[in-house]
Design an enzyme around this catalytic site. Structure first.
Site, PDB file in Angstrom:
ATOM      1  N   PRO A   2      32.937  60.865  23.130  1.00 52.24           N
ATOM      2  CA  PRO A   2      34.043  60.911  22.152  1.00 52.24           C
ATOM      3  C   PRO A   2      34.400  62.345  21.783  1.00 52.24           C
ATOM      4  CG  PRO A   2      32.320  59.398  21.436  1.00 52.24           C
ATOM      5  CD  PRO A   2      31.763  60.167  22.594  1.00 52.24           C
ATOM      6  N   GLU A   3      35.695  62.609  21.712  1.00 45.24           N
ATOM      7  CA  GLU A   3      36.184  63.934  21.313  1.00 45.24           C
ATOM      8  C   GLU A   3      36.978  63.779  20.012  1.00 45.24           C
ATOM      9  OE1 GLU A   3      38.068  66.006  24.629  1.00 45.24           O
ATOM     10  OE2 GLU A   3      36.837  64.906  26.049  1.00 45.24           O
ATOM     11  N   HIS A  95      20.900  47.726  21.769  1.00 43.45           N
ATOM     12  CA  HIS A  95      20.883  49.155  21.427  1.00 43.45           C
ATOM     13  C   HIS A  95      21.455  49.441  20.039  1.00 43.45           C
ATOM     14  CE1 HIS A  95      19.808  49.727  25.577  1.00 43.45           C
ATOM     15  NE2 HIS A  95      20.946  49.217  25.988  1.00 43.45           N
ATOM     16  N   ARG A 114      22.420  55.465  24.994  1.00 46.73           N
ATOM     17  CA  ARG A 114      21.771  56.661  25.548  1.00 46.73           C
ATOM     18  C   ARG A 114      21.057  57.505  24.502  1.00 46.73           C
ATOM     19  NH1 ARG A 114      25.668  59.356  29.868  1.00 46.73           N
ATOM     20  NH2 ARG A 114      23.735  60.472  30.289  1.00 46.73           N
TER      21      ARG A 114
END
Ligand SMILES: [Zn+2]
Length: 279
Positions: A2-3, A95, A114
Protein backbone atom coordinates in the site's frame (compact mmCIF):
# COMPACT_ATOMS: atom_id res chain seq x y z
CA UNK A 1 2.48 -2.73 -0.95
CA UNK A 2 0.00 0.00 0.00
CA UNK A 3 1.15 3.51 -0.87
CA UNK A 4 -0.24 6.97 -0.11
CA UNK A 5 -3.57 6.60 -2.00
CA UNK A 6 -4.46 3.25 -0.42
CA UNK A 7 -3.60 4.47 3.09
CA UNK A 8 -5.55 7.69 2.49
CA UNK A 9 -8.63 5.70 1.40
CA UNK A 10 -8.38 3.69 4.62
CA UNK A 11 -7.95 6.85 6.66
CA UNK A 12 -11.16 8.33 5.24
CA UNK A 13 -13.04 5.05 5.81
CA UNK A 14 -11.75 4.86 9.39
CA UNK A 15 -12.72 8.45 10.07
CA UNK A 16 -16.31 7.64 9.18
CA UNK A 17 -16.45 4.20 10.78
CA UNK A 18 -14.48 4.24 14.03
CA UNK A 19 -14.16 7.83 15.27
CA UNK A 20 -16.28 8.19 18.42
CA UNK A 21 -16.11 4.49 19.21
CA UNK A 22 -14.78 3.17 22.51
CA UNK A 23 -12.56 0.10 22.87
CA UNK A 24 -14.18 -2.69 24.87
CA UNK A 25 -11.79 -5.58 24.22
CA UNK A 26 -8.52 -6.26 22.39
CA UNK A 27 -7.33 -9.68 21.26
CA UNK A 28 -3.79 -10.15 19.99
CA UNK A 29 -2.50 -13.30 18.35
CA UNK A 30 1.27 -13.60 18.81
CA UNK A 31 3.80 -10.81 19.31
CA UNK A 32 4.80 -10.16 15.71
CA UNK A 33 2.30 -7.35 14.96
CA UNK A 34 2.80 -5.64 18.33
CA UNK A 35 6.56 -6.27 18.45
CA UNK A 36 7.45 -2.81 19.79
CA UNK A 37 5.64 -3.65 23.03
CA UNK A 38 7.12 -5.79 25.83
CA UNK A 39 4.12 -8.08 25.82
CA UNK A 40 0.55 -8.29 24.52
CA UNK A 41 -0.91 -7.08 27.78
CA UNK A 42 1.04 -3.84 27.62
CA UNK A 43 -0.44 -3.14 24.16
CA UNK A 44 -3.96 -4.16 25.17
CA UNK A 45 -4.01 -2.12 28.39
CA UNK A 46 -3.23 1.11 26.53
CA UNK A 47 -6.24 0.64 24.23
CA UNK A 48 -8.88 -0.59 26.65
CA UNK A 49 -11.63 1.94 27.45
CA UNK A 50 -10.06 4.52 25.15
CA UNK A 51 -12.22 6.42 22.71
CA UNK A 52 -11.06 7.07 19.14
CA UNK A 53 -11.06 10.80 18.45
CA UNK A 54 -9.51 11.23 15.00
CA UNK A 55 -7.56 9.42 12.29
CA UNK A 56 -4.54 11.03 10.67
CA UNK A 57 -2.12 9.85 8.00
CA UNK A 58 1.61 10.50 7.91
CA UNK A 59 3.17 9.09 4.75
CA UNK A 60 2.12 5.44 4.73
CA UNK A 61 1.38 5.41 8.49
CA UNK A 62 -2.10 5.66 10.01
CA UNK A 63 -2.34 7.48 13.33
CA UNK A 64 -5.50 6.55 15.19
CA UNK A 65 -5.81 9.15 17.94
CA UNK A 66 -7.19 8.14 21.31
CA UNK A 67 -8.60 10.31 24.07
CA UNK A 68 -5.72 11.16 26.38
CA UNK A 69 -2.24 11.55 24.88
CA UNK A 70 -1.88 8.21 23.13
CA UNK A 71 -2.10 7.29 19.49
CA UNK A 72 -2.45 3.86 17.88
CA UNK A 73 0.07 3.75 15.03
CA UNK A 74 -0.68 1.34 12.18
CA UNK A 75 1.66 0.44 9.33
CA UNK A 76 0.35 -2.06 6.78
CA UNK A 77 3.79 -3.21 5.64
CA UNK A 78 3.64 -5.45 2.55
CA UNK A 79 0.32 -7.20 3.04
CA UNK A 80 -1.52 -5.71 6.02
CA UNK A 81 -5.28 -5.14 5.87
CA UNK A 82 -7.53 -3.27 8.28
CA UNK A 83 -11.05 -4.62 8.16
CA UNK A 84 -14.25 -3.49 9.81
CA UNK A 85 -16.54 -6.26 11.04
CA UNK A 86 -20.13 -5.27 11.78
CA UNK A 87 -20.40 -7.90 14.50
CA UNK A 88 -18.00 -10.19 16.34
CA UNK A 89 -19.77 -13.17 14.76
CA UNK A 90 -18.42 -12.42 11.28
CA UNK A 91 -15.93 -15.07 10.19
CA UNK A 92 -12.37 -14.19 11.14
CA UNK A 93 -9.96 -14.29 8.20
CA UNK A 94 -6.79 -16.37 8.34
CA UNK A 95 -3.76 -14.35 9.58
CA UNK A 96 -5.88 -12.05 11.76
CA UNK A 97 -3.40 -10.80 14.37
CA UNK A 98 -5.29 -8.07 16.24
CA UNK A 99 -9.02 -7.70 16.90
CA UNK A 100 -10.35 -4.54 18.55
CA UNK A 101 -13.97 -4.76 19.74
CA UNK A 102 -16.00 -1.59 20.36
CA UNK A 103 -18.55 -1.02 23.12
CA UNK A 104 -20.95 0.24 20.42
CA UNK A 105 -20.60 -3.11 18.64
CA UNK A 106 -18.48 -4.16 15.70
CA UNK A 107 -14.76 -4.75 15.43
CA UNK A 108 -11.63 -3.49 13.73
CA UNK A 109 -9.39 -6.35 12.60
CA UNK A 110 -5.78 -6.38 11.46
CA UNK A 111 -4.98 -9.16 8.99
CA UNK A 112 -1.41 -9.61 7.77
CA UNK A 113 -0.18 -12.81 6.07
CA UNK A 114 3.43 -11.66 5.69
CA UNK A 115 3.60 -9.90 9.08
CA UNK A 116 5.77 -6.97 7.97
CA UNK A 117 3.01 -4.66 9.17
CA UNK A 118 2.73 -3.49 12.74
CA UNK A 119 0.64 -1.74 15.37
CA UNK A 120 1.74 0.05 18.51
CA UNK A 121 0.42 2.55 21.00
CA UNK A 122 2.56 5.45 22.21
CA UNK A 123 2.12 9.03 23.39
CA UNK A 124 1.64 11.24 20.33
CA UNK A 125 4.80 13.24 20.99
CA UNK A 126 6.96 10.09 21.23
CA UNK A 127 6.07 8.38 17.97
CA UNK A 128 8.88 10.07 16.06
CA UNK A 129 11.38 8.65 18.57
CA UNK A 130 9.89 5.20 18.05
CA UNK A 131 9.82 5.28 14.25
CA UNK A 132 12.71 6.86 12.46
CA UNK A 133 10.68 7.03 9.21
CA UNK A 134 8.15 9.32 10.90
CA UNK A 135 10.82 11.65 12.23
CA UNK A 136 12.29 12.27 8.78
CA UNK A 137 9.19 12.24 6.62
CA UNK A 138 9.28 14.44 3.53
CA UNK A 139 6.46 16.61 2.24
CA UNK A 140 3.06 15.03 1.84
CA UNK A 141 1.79 15.89 -1.66
CA UNK A 142 -1.87 15.71 -0.62
CA UNK A 143 -1.47 17.61 2.65
CA UNK A 144 1.11 20.28 2.00
CA UNK A 145 0.56 23.11 -0.41
CA UNK A 146 3.74 22.81 -2.43
CA UNK A 147 4.44 25.19 -5.28
CA UNK A 148 5.97 23.79 -8.45
CA UNK A 149 8.90 26.22 -8.31
CA UNK A 150 9.79 25.07 -4.78
CA UNK A 151 9.42 21.50 -6.07
CA UNK A 152 11.83 22.39 -8.88
CA UNK A 153 14.43 23.68 -6.41
CA UNK A 154 14.05 20.51 -4.31
CA UNK A 155 14.63 18.36 -7.41
CA UNK A 156 17.64 20.39 -8.55
CA UNK A 157 19.34 20.10 -5.16
CA UNK A 158 19.16 16.29 -5.16
CA UNK A 159 21.06 15.44 -8.37
CA UNK A 160 19.73 11.89 -8.47
CA UNK A 161 17.56 9.60 -10.62
CA UNK A 162 13.87 10.55 -10.58
CA UNK A 163 12.30 7.22 -9.63
CA UNK A 164 14.34 6.49 -6.48
CA UNK A 165 13.98 10.15 -5.52
CA UNK A 166 10.17 10.06 -5.77
CA UNK A 167 10.23 6.88 -3.67
CA UNK A 168 12.52 8.42 -1.04
CA UNK A 169 10.21 8.94 1.96
CA UNK A 170 12.47 11.70 3.25
CA UNK A 171 11.91 13.65 0.02
CA UNK A 172 8.20 13.09 -0.65
CA UNK A 173 6.14 10.95 1.71
CA UNK A 174 3.94 8.08 0.56
CA UNK A 175 5.04 7.29 -3.01
CA UNK A 176 6.24 3.76 -3.80
CA UNK A 177 6.91 1.52 -6.78
CA UNK A 178 3.50 1.73 -8.49
CA UNK A 179 2.81 5.44 -8.25
CA UNK A 180 6.35 6.53 -9.10
CA UNK A 181 6.02 4.69 -12.45
CA UNK A 182 2.57 6.15 -13.12
CA UNK A 183 3.64 9.69 -12.16
CA UNK A 184 6.71 9.54 -14.41
CA UNK A 185 4.67 8.23 -17.34
CA UNK A 186 2.17 11.05 -16.81
CA UNK A 187 5.04 13.54 -16.88
CA UNK A 188 6.67 11.97 -19.97
CA UNK A 189 9.92 11.50 -18.04
CA UNK A 190 12.17 8.44 -17.83
CA UNK A 191 12.69 6.81 -14.43
CA UNK A 192 16.46 7.37 -14.65
CA UNK A 193 16.43 11.05 -15.70
CA UNK A 194 18.59 13.05 -13.34
CA UNK A 195 16.53 15.31 -11.08
CA UNK A 196 18.75 18.32 -11.73
CA UNK A 197 18.44 18.05 -15.52
CA UNK A 198 14.77 19.05 -15.83
CA UNK A 199 13.61 22.16 -17.64
CA UNK A 200 11.05 24.30 -15.83
CA UNK A 201 8.42 22.93 -18.23
CA UNK A 202 9.37 19.37 -17.20
CA UNK A 203 9.27 20.28 -13.50
CA UNK A 204 5.76 21.62 -14.02
CA UNK A 205 4.68 18.44 -15.84
CA UNK A 206 6.12 16.24 -13.09
CA UNK A 207 4.45 18.28 -10.38
CA UNK A 208 1.09 18.22 -12.15
CA UNK A 209 1.35 14.49 -12.84
CA UNK A 210 2.20 13.74 -9.21
CA UNK A 211 -0.82 15.65 -7.90
CA UNK A 212 -3.23 14.32 -10.52
CA UNK A 213 -2.08 10.69 -10.27
CA UNK A 214 -2.38 10.61 -6.48
CA UNK A 215 -5.73 12.42 -6.42
CA UNK A 216 -7.18 10.16 -9.14
CA UNK A 217 -5.89 7.08 -7.32
CA UNK A 218 -7.64 8.16 -4.09
CA UNK A 219 -10.81 8.87 -6.09
CA UNK A 220 -10.74 5.33 -7.50
CA UNK A 221 -9.99 3.89 -4.04
CA UNK A 222 -6.39 2.84 -4.64
CA UNK A 223 -4.77 0.03 -6.61
CA UNK A 224 -5.23 -3.68 -5.97
CA UNK A 225 -2.98 -5.89 -8.05
CA UNK A 226 -3.36 -9.56 -8.93
CA UNK A 227 -2.55 -10.63 -5.36
CA UNK A 228 -5.51 -8.48 -4.17
CA UNK A 229 -3.71 -7.88 -0.91
CA UNK A 230 -4.89 -4.33 -0.72
CA UNK A 231 -8.55 -3.97 0.18
CA UNK A 232 -10.42 -1.13 1.83
CA UNK A 233 -11.98 -1.19 5.30
CA UNK A 234 -14.94 -3.14 3.92
CA UNK A 235 -12.80 -5.76 2.18
CA UNK A 236 -13.29 -4.33 -1.31
CA UNK A 237 -10.35 -4.04 -3.74
CA UNK A 238 -9.46 -0.66 -5.26
CA UNK A 239 -10.16 0.22 -8.90
CA UNK A 240 -7.28 2.42 -9.93
CA UNK A 241 -5.31 -0.52 -11.42
CA UNK A 242 -7.72 -0.28 -14.38
CA UNK A 243 -6.31 3.18 -15.05
CA UNK A 244 -2.63 2.25 -14.75
CA UNK A 245 -0.83 3.34 -17.91
CA UNK A 246 2.46 1.47 -17.48
CA UNK A 247 2.68 -0.36 -14.16
CA UNK A 248 2.61 -4.16 -14.68
CA UNK A 249 1.82 -3.59 -18.38
CA UNK A 250 5.05 -4.88 -19.97
CA UNK A 251 4.59 -5.52 -23.71
CA UNK A 252 1.29 -3.63 -23.92
CA UNK A 253 0.96 -0.58 -26.15
CA UNK A 254 1.68 2.79 -24.50
CA UNK A 255 -1.67 4.63 -24.28
CA UNK A 256 0.03 7.80 -25.54
CA UNK A 257 2.27 6.65 -28.42
CA UNK A 258 1.52 2.90 -28.94
CA UNK A 259 5.15 1.83 -28.43
CA UNK A 260 5.52 -1.31 -26.27
CA UNK A 261 5.94 -0.72 -22.55
CA UNK A 262 9.18 -2.15 -21.17
CA UNK A 263 10.16 -3.45 -17.77
CA UNK A 264 13.57 -2.90 -16.26
CA UNK A 265 14.98 -4.15 -12.97
CA UNK A 266 16.35 -1.53 -10.65
CA UNK A 267 17.35 -2.02 -7.00
CA UNK A 268 15.59 -5.37 -6.93
CA UNK A 269 12.27 -4.01 -8.18
CA UNK A 270 10.51 -3.70 -11.52
CA UNK A 271 10.24 -0.37 -13.25
CA UNK A 272 7.78 0.06 -16.12
CA UNK A 273 8.00 2.83 -18.69
CA UNK A 274 7.60 3.74 -22.34
CA UNK A 275 11.04 4.04 -23.98
CA UNK A 276 9.57 6.19 -26.80
CA UNK A 277 7.63 9.01 -25.13
CA UNK A 278 9.32 9.17 -21.71
CA UNK A 279 12.55 11.08 -22.18
ZN1 LIG B 1 4.71 6.09 -25.14
Amino acid sequence: MPELPEVEVLRRDLEREVVGKKVKAVDVDGMRTVRRHHNRKQFTARLLDRKITAVERKGKYLLVQLDGDDVLVVHLGMSGQLLRAKTSRETTAKHTHVVITFTQGGQLRFVDPRTFGEMFVAPYDEIEQQVDDLAHLGLDPLETALSWDLFGRMLAEKKTKLKPLLMDQKFIAGIGNIYSDEILWGAGLRWDRMSDSLTSEEVRRLYRSMMETLQEAVKHRGSSLADEQYVDLFGRPGEFQQFHNVYAREGEACPRCRHAIVRERYAGRSTYYCPACQV
